[in-house]
Design an enzyme around this catalytic site. Sequence first.
Site, mmCIF file in Angstrom:
data_model
loop_
_atom_site.group_PDB
_atom_site.id
_atom_site.type_symbol
_atom_site.label_atom_id
_atom_site.label_comp_id
_atom_site.label_asym_id
_atom_site.label_seq_id
_atom_site.Cartn_x
_atom_site.Cartn_y
_atom_site.Cartn_z
ATOM 1 N N ASP A 1 0.817 -1.213 0.000
ATOM 2 C CA ASP A 1 0.000 0.000 0.000
ATOM 3 C C ASP A 1 0.850 1.262 0.000
ATOM 4 O OD1 ASP A 1 0.945 -0.434 2.569
ATOM 5 O OD2 ASP A 1 -1.025 -0.699 3.474
ATOM 6 N N ASN B 1 -7.312 -2.907 14.650
ATOM 7 C CA ASN B 1 -8.725 -3.088 14.279
ATOM 8 C C ASN B 1 -8.927 -4.254 13.311
ATOM 9 O OD1 ASN B 1 -7.765 -2.127 11.840
ATOM 10 N ND2 ASN B 1 -8.990 -0.257 11.819
ATOM 11 N N HIS C 1 -7.300 -4.762 10.424
ATOM 12 C CA HIS C 1 -7.067 -4.530 8.993
ATOM 13 C C HIS C 1 -5.806 -5.249 8.522
ATOM 14 C CE1 HIS C 1 -4.648 -0.518 9.708
ATOM 15 N NE2 HIS C 1 -3.849 -1.549 9.730
ATOM 16 N N GLU D 1 -9.600 -1.856 5.587
ATOM 17 C CA GLU D 1 -10.159 -1.551 6.896
ATOM 18 C C GLU D 1 -11.392 -2.417 7.169
ATOM 19 O OE1 GLU D 1 -8.541 0.181 8.828
ATOM 20 O OE2 GLU D 1 -7.749 2.021 7.976
HETATM 21 P P1 PGA Z 1 2.284 -1.611 12.774
HETATM 22 O O1 PGA Z 1 1.107 -1.533 11.694
HETATM 23 O O2 PGA Z 1 3.210 -2.692 12.288
HETATM 24 O O3 PGA Z 1 2.922 -0.253 12.777
HETATM 25 O O4 PGA Z 1 1.647 -1.975 14.073
HETATM 26 C C1 PGA Z 1 0.574 -2.687 11.164
HETATM 27 C C2 PGA Z 1 -0.656 -2.369 10.340
HETATM 28 O O5 PGA Z 1 -1.344 -1.380 10.661
HETATM 29 O O6 PGA Z 1 -0.942 -3.109 9.391
#
Ligand code: PGA
Length: 246
Positions: A67, A136, A138, A143
Amino acid sequence: MLVIIKENYDEMSKEAAKQVAALVRKKPDCVIGFATGSTPLGLYKELIRMHKEEGLDFSKITTFNLDEYVGLPPEHPQSYHYFMWENLFNHINVNPSNVYIPMGMADDIDAFCEWYENKIKEVGGIDLQILGIGANGHIAFNEPGSSLGSRTRIKTLTEKTRQDNARFFSSMEEVPKYAITMGVGTIMEARRLLLLASGTSKAEAIRATVEGPIMAKYPATIVQLHRYATVIIDKDAASKLEADYS
Ligand code: PGA
């Protein structure tokens, strides 16, 4: 789904690096899907060490990132282009022309997304996709509520994700509102998935992903349907799991 629980973040990162390195040695021209965020940083550090100290050769790999924020140019310090070059690509011998990261500045985003999907197919598909997970549930920027069959497309970021990422920007207003992300369906077509998580803030999302019902509310739960999914987590992220994975 294979669940591997490690003592801490460092051990989780080393286990993940071992698995990525095994693929690169077995198939030097493999296609790897990379992820950003704080979780894979330890993995990338270990891959850099393996390249420098053990000669792990990345010269023939092709990479696709999950992404990118819409509206941030590649040289913006918070762009995922910048992140990947800074934290991995500048330190290994990857061929820059084999690196693909969604273009957040594309004029025609829909056309770009279609091109990205076709490019993944053209190189034969992704052999191994590395994934983080949001608190959450995702995966990439898919999302809660994302279609489980979705393809690469533009998505609106939730307030929760914007808040989670605000620490990297000087104000909340600067946090982008949109991102280009591989879809859940795109991710599920990778031949192997390697999902990493560390810390108690991910424990609930990991419980849902590993033991909960499959639901769009937690897009990561779809990983249960993948034939070759490995979840590597530390003890804190595993703290809400009920089954025995030892
Ligand atoms: P993080 O993010 O590794 O910074 O916890 C992971 C994500 O949001 O996919």
